[in-house]
Design a protein around this motif. Structure first.
Motif, short mmCIF file in Angstrom:
data_model
loop_
_atom_site.label_atom_id
_atom_site.label_comp_id
_atom_site.label_asym_id
_atom_site.label_seq_id
_atom_site.Cartn_x
_atom_site.Cartn_y
_atom_site.Cartn_z
N LEU A 118 0.87 -1.18 0.00
CA LEU A 118 0.00 0.00 0.00
C LEU A 118 0.90 1.22 0.00
O LEU A 118 1.69 1.42 0.92
CB LEU A 118 -0.91 0.00 1.22
CG LEU A 118 -1.83 1.22 1.35
CD1 LEU A 118 -2.83 1.29 0.21
CD2 LEU A 118 -2.57 1.20 2.70
N CYS A 177 2.32 0.74 3.90
CA CYS A 177 1.89 -0.41 4.68
C CYS A 177 1.89 -1.65 3.79
O CYS A 177 1.92 -1.55 2.56
CB CYS A 177 0.48 -0.21 5.24
SG CYS A 177 0.36 0.91 6.66
N GLY A 209 -0.25 -5.48 3.17
CA GLY A 209 -1.64 -5.86 2.98
C GLY A 209 -1.69 -7.17 2.24
O GLY A 209 -0.66 -7.68 1.78
N SER A 210 -2.89 -7.73 2.11
CA SER A 210 -3.02 -9.00 1.40
C SER A 210 -4.28 -9.00 0.55
O SER A 210 -5.26 -8.31 0.85
CB SER A 210 -3.03 -10.17 2.39
OG SER A 210 -3.95 -9.95 3.44
N ILE A 221 -8.71 -5.63 -0.66
CA ILE A 221 -7.45 -5.84 0.06
C ILE A 221 -7.74 -5.85 1.56
O ILE A 221 -8.48 -5.01 2.06
CB ILE A 221 -6.45 -4.73 -0.26
CG1 ILE A 221 -6.17 -4.66 -1.77
CG2 ILE A 221 -5.15 -4.91 0.54
CD1 ILE A 221 -5.59 -5.92 -2.37
N ASN A 263 -6.44 -5.19 5.30
CA ASN A 263 -5.44 -4.28 5.83
C ASN A 263 -5.75 -3.96 7.28
O ASN A 263 -6.73 -4.46 7.85
CB ASN A 263 -5.40 -3.00 4.99
CG ASN A 263 -4.01 -2.40 4.91
OD1 ASN A 263 -3.60 -1.67 5.80
ND2 ASN A 263 -3.27 -2.71 3.85
N CYS A 321 -3.76 1.95 9.16
CA CYS A 321 -3.09 2.35 7.92
C CYS A 321 -3.90 3.35 7.11
O CYS A 321 -3.35 4.03 6.24
CB CYS A 321 -2.80 1.12 7.06
SG CYS A 321 -1.43 0.09 7.64
N VAL A 352 -2.46 0.74 -4.59
CA VAL A 352 -2.13 -0.63 -4.21
C VAL A 352 -1.29 -1.24 -5.32
O VAL A 352 -1.64 -1.13 -6.50
CB VAL A 352 -3.41 -1.45 -3.98
CG1 VAL A 352 -3.10 -2.95 -3.91
CG2 VAL A 352 -4.12 -0.99 -2.70
N TYR A 407 -12.43 2.77 1.29
CA TYR A 407 -12.00 1.81 2.30
C TYR A 407 -13.04 1.74 3.40
O TYR A 407 -13.85 2.66 3.58
CB TYR A 407 -10.63 2.16 2.89
CG TYR A 407 -10.56 3.43 3.71
CD1 TYR A 407 -11.00 3.47 5.04
CD2 TYR A 407 -10.03 4.60 3.17
CE1 TYR A 407 -10.92 4.63 5.79
CE2 TYR A 407 -9.94 5.77 3.90
CZ TYR A 407 -10.40 5.78 5.22
OH TYR A 407 -10.33 6.94 5.95
N GLY A 465 -0.39 -3.75 8.57
CA GLY A 465 -1.41 -4.18 7.63
C GLY A 465 -1.07 -5.45 6.89
O GLY A 465 -1.93 -6.03 6.21
N GLY A 466 0.19 -5.89 7.00
CA GLY A 466 0.63 -7.07 6.27
C GLY A 466 0.24 -8.36 6.97
O GLY A 466 -0.27 -8.37 8.09
N ILE A 514 -2.92 -9.83 11.18
CA ILE A 514 -2.62 -8.60 10.46
C ILE A 514 -1.68 -7.78 11.34
O ILE A 514 -1.98 -7.54 12.51
CB ILE A 514 -3.89 -7.78 10.17
CG1 ILE A 514 -4.89 -8.60 9.36
CG2 ILE A 514 -3.55 -6.46 9.46
CD1 ILE A 514 -6.28 -7.96 9.30
#
Length: 290
Positions: free
Chosen positions: A61, A74, A76-77, A84, A86, A90, A102, A124, A241-242, A257
């Motif tokens: 991100l 950040c 994220g997945s 996404i 997060n 973030c 992204v 978001y 956020g990852g 997260i």
């Protein structure tokens, strides 16, 4: 100048009272650019570079700076082609969505491989009960302005855990956290995607480590902790956020997260990293992903 003074004061306070403050984990340049609220805020430490695109669910991100370029903010997945997963911290307070993008299929932040997919953010959604002071319900969904192409090996959705908390990894389970965050306290973020293995820590041990930070208990049941007792391995600033996950590639299952850690630094002995526990939010995620 005011931002620099305020940032310096913030970190001076954090180091003066390391047992009473925690930090979320976006990079410092996000704060200096005025794109993050200056609250007590908290890369991968002790890890190694992953095989490029071997974690195809990981995204970067990124935020546009005042100079016009984008920089990593950040992790994220990928949940699906439009959504996404997060951390709420973030995105909290951001009203101008044009500062975000992204990037899926990313590996090196400085080298374009041709596998990157850049997407604007249309909206978001933070959890409605997110509490910024305690990081309670630190989870958000980011919606993309155009869908990702998930037919390619470099971009895939991550797997969610089974719909019951009893399947969450017990204490001692080895999990993996990945990101482009700092490789040491006070250091710079990583140019390439890194990962590190960290064992799950029980809620009771994690509560003891962070005792006095939030009352009555700093670690809520919807949080998950991971880190080595001797320190040396951890997520850090820039990893927010990852994902915290077991398995890898298409088989990876996301359990956490990246949320926060102690204000005194990353990968400290007896201070595990704290993660939002994904299994607690499966219904909310399913109801709100696009």
């Amino acid at each position: 100048m005011n931002k620099i003074i305020l940032l310096a004061a913030l970190f001076a306070c954090a180091h003066a009272a390391p047992h009473h403050m925690v930090l979320p984990r976006p990079p410092a340049n996000v704060i200096l650019n005025g794109q993050y609220q200056l609250i007590p805020e908290d890369k991968i430490v002790g890890g190694s570079e992953v095989v490029p695109n071997s974690l195809p669910f990981q995204i970067s991100l990124q935020r546009r700076s005042s100079f016009g370029g984008f920089s990593h903010s950040c992790g994220g997945s990928i949940l699906n082609e439009n959504t996404i997963l997060n951390a709420a911290h973030c995105v909290v307070g951001i009203t101008d969505l044009t500062i975000f993008r992204v990037v899926a299929g990313e590996h090196s932040l400085s080298v374009v491989s041709g596998l990157e997919q850049n997407r604007d953010v249309s909206e978001y959604l933070m959890h409605p009960d997110y509490v910024q002071r305690t990081f309670f319900n630190d989870i958000a969904l980011i919606y993309l302005a155009s869908p990702l192409d998930l037919s390619v090996p470099s971009a895939k959705a991550v797997n969610m855990p089974p719909p019951t908390s009893e399947f969450d990894p017990p204490a001692g389970t080895i999990t993996t956290v990945s990101g482009w965050g700092r490789i040491s306290t006070g250091g710079s973020i990583s140019n390439v995607l890194l990962s590190v293995d960290v064992p799950i820590v029980s809620d009771s041990d994690c509560n003891a480590a962070y005792a006095g930070v939030f009352d009555p208990n700093p670690i809520f049941p919807s949080m998950l902790c991971a880190g080595a007792p001797a320190g040396g391995v951890d997520s850090c600033q820039g990893d927010s956020g990852g994902p915290l996950f077991t398995g890898t590639g298409a088989d990876a299952v996301q359990h956490g997260i990246v949320s926060f850690g102690p204000s005194a630094g990353c990968a400290l002995a007896e201070y595990p990293g704290v993660y939002t526990q994904v299994s607690y939010f499966l219904d909310w995620i399913a109801a709100n992903k696009q």
